[in-house]
Scaffold this motif. Structure first.
Motif, PDB file in Angstrom:
ATOM      1  N   UNK A 139       0.816  -1.208   0.000  1.00  0.00           N
ATOM      2  CA  UNK A 139       0.000   0.000   0.000  1.00  0.00           C
ATOM      3  C   UNK A 139       0.855   1.265   0.000  1.00  0.00           C
ATOM      4  N   UNK A 140       2.018   1.185   0.625  1.00  0.00           N
ATOM      5  CA  UNK A 140       2.842   2.376   0.875  1.00  0.00           C
ATOM      6  C   UNK A 140       3.885   2.599  -0.220  1.00  0.00           C
ATOM      7  N   UNK A 141       3.835   3.737  -0.930  1.00  0.00           N
ATOM      8  CA  UNK A 141       4.834   4.025  -1.973  1.00  0.00           C
ATOM      9  C   UNK A 141       6.251   4.127  -1.428  1.00  0.00           C
ATOM     10  N   UNK A 142       6.411   4.656  -0.224  1.00  0.00           N
ATOM     11  CA  UNK A 142       7.766   4.880   0.296  1.00  0.00           C
ATOM     12  C   UNK A 142       8.478   3.565   0.601  1.00  0.00           C
ATOM     13  N   UNK A 143       7.771   2.582   1.143  1.00  0.00           N
ATOM     14  CA  UNK A 143       8.438   1.298   1.408  1.00  0.00           C
ATOM     15  C   UNK A 143       8.754   0.582   0.099  1.00  0.00           C
ATOM     16  N   UNK A 144       7.918   0.787  -0.920  1.00  0.00           N
ATOM     17  CA  UNK A 144       8.193   0.196  -2.227  1.00  0.00           C
ATOM     18  C   UNK A 144       9.440   0.801  -2.860  1.00  0.00           C
ATOM     19  N   UNK A 145       9.620   2.115  -2.683  1.00  0.00           N
ATOM     20  CA  UNK A 145      10.828   2.767  -3.186  1.00  0.00           C
ATOM     21  C   UNK A 145      12.073   2.146  -2.558  1.00  0.00           C
ATOM     22  N   UNK A 204      -8.317  -2.613  -4.668  1.00  0.00           N
ATOM     23  CA  UNK A 204      -7.862  -2.962  -6.011  1.00  0.00           C
ATOM     24  C   UNK A 204      -8.214  -4.403  -6.367  1.00  0.00           C
ATOM     25  N   UNK A 205      -8.287  -4.672  -7.653  1.00  0.00           N
ATOM     26  CA  UNK A 205      -8.695  -5.994  -8.114  1.00  0.00           C
ATOM     27  C   UNK A 205      -7.527  -6.891  -8.481  1.00  0.00           C
ATOM     28  N   UNK A 206      -7.870  -8.039  -9.070  1.00  0.00           N
ATOM     29  CA  UNK A 206      -6.882  -8.995  -9.535  1.00  0.00           C
ATOM     30  C   UNK A 206      -6.164  -8.441 -10.767  1.00  0.00           C
ATOM     31  N   UNK A 207      -4.875  -8.730 -10.910  1.00  0.00           N
ATOM     32  CA  UNK A 207      -4.118  -8.171 -12.029  1.00  0.00           C
ATOM     33  C   UNK A 207      -3.295  -9.214 -12.779  1.00  0.00           C
ATOM     34  N   UNK A 208      -3.376 -10.487 -12.382  1.00  0.00           N
ATOM     35  CA  UNK A 208      -2.655 -11.533 -13.094  1.00  0.00           C
ATOM     36  C   UNK A 208      -3.086 -12.888 -12.548  1.00  0.00           C
ATOM     37  N   UNK A 209      -2.540 -13.949 -13.120  1.00  0.00           N
ATOM     38  CA  UNK A 209      -2.781 -15.298 -12.600  1.00  0.00           C
ATOM     39  C   UNK A 209      -1.461 -15.841 -12.070  1.00  0.00           C
ATOM     40  N   UNK A 210      -1.491 -16.341 -10.836  1.00  0.00           N
ATOM     41  CA  UNK A 210      -0.267 -16.729 -10.138  1.00  0.00           C
ATOM     42  C   UNK A 210      -0.291 -18.205  -9.761  1.00  0.00           C
ATOM     43  N   UNK A 211       0.897 -18.786  -9.689  1.00  0.00           N
ATOM     44  CA  UNK A 211       1.033 -20.168  -9.191  1.00  0.00           C
ATOM     45  C   UNK A 211       1.260 -20.186  -7.675  1.00  0.00           C
ATOM     46  N   UNK A 212       1.743 -19.069  -7.142  1.00  0.00           N
ATOM     47  CA  UNK A 212       1.956 -18.953  -5.688  1.00  0.00           C
ATOM     48  C   UNK A 212       1.628 -17.529  -5.262  1.00  0.00           C
ATOM     49  N   UNK A 223     -10.492  -7.047   9.663  1.00  0.00           N
ATOM     50  CA  UNK A 223     -11.622  -7.754  10.264  1.00  0.00           C
ATOM     51  C   UNK A 223     -12.074  -8.860   9.314  1.00  0.00           C
ATOM     52  N   UNK A 224     -13.029  -9.685   9.773  1.00  0.00           N
ATOM     53  CA  UNK A 224     -13.405 -10.884   9.014  1.00  0.00           C
ATOM     54  C   UNK A 224     -14.024 -10.535   7.660  1.00  0.00           C
ATOM     55  N   UNK A 225     -14.754  -9.422   7.588  1.00  0.00           N
ATOM     56  CA  UNK A 225     -15.364  -9.001   6.328  1.00  0.00           C
ATOM     57  C   UNK A 225     -14.296  -8.684   5.288  1.00  0.00           C
ATOM     58  N   UNK A 226     -13.263  -7.930   5.689  1.00  0.00           N
ATOM     59  CA  UNK A 226     -12.191  -7.577   4.766  1.00  0.00           C
ATOM     60  C   UNK A 226     -11.336  -8.796   4.429  1.00  0.00           C
ATOM     61  N   UNK A 227     -11.136  -9.667   5.403  1.00  0.00           N
ATOM     62  CA  UNK A 227     -10.401 -10.902   5.127  1.00  0.00           C
ATOM     63  C   UNK A 227     -11.091 -11.702   4.023  1.00  0.00           C
ATOM     64  N   UNK A 228     -12.413 -11.805   4.110  1.00  0.00           N
ATOM     65  CA  UNK A 228     -13.159 -12.545   3.082  1.00  0.00           C
ATOM     66  C   UNK A 228     -13.010 -11.883   1.716  1.00  0.00           C
ATOM     67  N   UNK A 229     -13.033 -10.553   1.692  1.00  0.00           N
ATOM     68  CA  UNK A 229     -12.870  -9.830   0.434  1.00  0.00           C
ATOM     69  C   UNK A 229     -11.494 -10.124  -0.173  1.00  0.00           C
ATOM     70  N   UNK A 230     -10.467 -10.143   0.677  1.00  0.00           N
ATOM     71  CA  UNK A 230      -9.113 -10.402   0.196  1.00  0.00           C
ATOM     72  C   UNK A 230      -8.969 -11.847  -0.270  1.00  0.00           C
ATOM     73  N   UNK A 231      -9.597 -12.782   0.460  1.00  0.00           N
ATOM     74  CA  UNK A 231      -9.545 -14.182   0.037  1.00  0.00           C
ATOM     75  C   UNK A 231     -10.197 -14.381  -1.331  1.00  0.00           C
ATOM     76  N   UNK A 232     -11.281 -13.660  -1.598  1.00  0.00           N
ATOM     77  CA  UNK A 232     -11.906 -13.725  -2.926  1.00  0.00           C
ATOM     78  C   UNK A 232     -10.954 -13.174  -3.985  1.00  0.00           C
TER      79      UNK A 232
END
Length: 281
Positions: A139-145, A204-212, A223-232
Motif C-alpha cells: 500500500x505504501x509508496x515509500x516502502x516500495x521505493x 484494487x482488483x486482480x491483475x494476473x494469474x499466479x502459481x503462488x 476484520x473478518x469481512x475484509x479478510x473474506x474480500x481479500x480471500x476472494x
C-alpha cells in the motif's frame, strides 16, 4: 507525569472517514483495536497537542499522510523469516512450480521487500529464476521505493544470513549481494525478476494469474469481512492447483472460499487450490 490524551473510537472513525474522502485510502475494515493502537502510538510519538492538530496534518500535509500510512500499516519483516516455511517451499512447493513453463509469484503486502528477495534466492537455487517473475505489492509508496533499490544495512544482512542457513540455504549468502561500507545491495539478477508496485488489497482488483501467492502476517490486521474480500481476490488471482501461503496466525479455513482449498500439511500455513471448483460465490 502528564500523559497525552488518547484517540477515542469516535476520533478514529473521523480519521478513517477523512482518509477515505480526501486520500482514497479505505481503512474501514481494518481491525479497529489494531488500528487504534497504531494511531495512538503515532499520536504520542509525534507529540500532537490535540486530536484536531493531528487531523489537520492528515488532511493538509501530503508528506505527513504518506508517513502516517507507512507507520500504520506495520512494516515489520525480515529475510527467511520462519525457517520451516522456507524449508517446506524449497522441498515441496518449488519443485512443483518448476513444472510450469513460466512461474508467477505474488508477494502481497511485501513491505520493504525482504520476502520477495528471499523467494528470488530460492528460485535461483532451484535454477528457476530466469523463468520466474515475482510481483511484490504494498500500500505504501515509500516502502516500495526502498524495496525497489534492493539495499539493506550490513547489520541486518548478518541476521538474514543466519536465517538463510536455518532455512536450508547452503550457498555463500554473501555472493548474492555487493557490500559497500554500511550497506549491501542485492545482485541485479534478483532485482530484474521482481516487479514492485503499489496495490491496495482493500480496493484494487486482480491483475494476473499466479502459481503462488504469499500474504503473510497482513490479514491479522483486517476484520473478518475484509479478510473474506481479500480471500476472494486471491482466489480470483490464483491458478488452478496454485498455492496460497499465509502467516502463522492466519487461516483460510473460516473464509467463504475455504472449500476451494486443501491445506498441504497440518502445521504448515500453505493451502493448495483444488482442481475442480464449482462455487466462486
Amino acid at each position: 507525569m502528564w500523559q497525552p490524551p488518547v484517540i477515542q473510537d469516535n476520533d478514529l472513525d473521523i480519521i478513517v472517514n477523512d482518509l477515505l474522502e480526501i486520500h482514497g485510502y479505505d481503512f474501514r475494515d481494518y481491525s479497529k483495536a489494531s488500528l487504534k493502537r497504531q494511531v495512538n502510538r503515532l499520536y504520542t510519538k509525534d507529540k500532537f497537542p490535540s486530536f484536531a492538530e493531528m487531523r489537520y496534518h492528515l488532511k493538509t500535509d501530503r508528506s505527513y499522510f504518506r508517513r502516517f500510512v507507512e507507520e500504520i500499516t506495520v512494516n515489520v519483516t525480515e529475510m527467511f523469516r520462519d525457517a520451516d516455511f522456507y524449508i517446506y517451499l524449497r522441498n515441496h512447493i518449488i519443485p512443483t512450480l518448476g513444472t510450469y513453463p513460466f512461474i508467477r509469484i505474488w508477494v502481497a503486502g511485501c513491505s520493504t521487500g525482504e520476502e520477495a528477495y528471499s523467494l528470488a534466492i530460492l528460485m535461483k537455487e532451484a535454477n528457476l529464476l530466469q523463468k520466474t517473475l515475482i510481483y511484490a505489492t504494498d500500500l505504501s509508496p515509500s516502502v516500495l521505493d526502498h524495496a525497489r533499490e534492493g539495499i539493506f544495512s550490513i547489520k541486518s544482512m548478518k541476521r538474514y544470513s543466519e536465517n538463510y542457513i536455518q532455512a536450508g540455504g547452503s550457498s555463500e549468502f554473501s555472493s548474492y549481494y555487493t557490500a559497500n561500507y554500511h550497506y549491501a545491495k542485492f545482485n541485479k539478477e534478483f532485482i530484474d525478476r521482481i516487479i514492485f508496485s503499489q496495490h491496495n488489497l482493500v480496493s484494487d482488483g486482480s491483475f494476473n494469474e499466479f502459481q503462488l501467492i504469499s500474504c503473510r502476517n497482513v490479514l491479522i490486521y483486517f476484520n473478518s469481512s475484509l479478510q473474506n474480500r481479500v480471500f476472494h481476490l486471491f482466489d480470483n488471482s490464483l491458478a488452478r492447483l496454485g498455492y496460497l501461503a499465509l502467516g502463522t496466525k492466519e487461516t483460510v479455513i473460516f473464509s467463504k472460499v475455504a472449500n476451494h482449498y486443501r491445506q498441504v500439511q497440518q502445521h504448515m500455513k500453505i493451502w493448495r487450490k483444488q482442481g475442480t471448483l464449482t462455487d466462486h460465490g
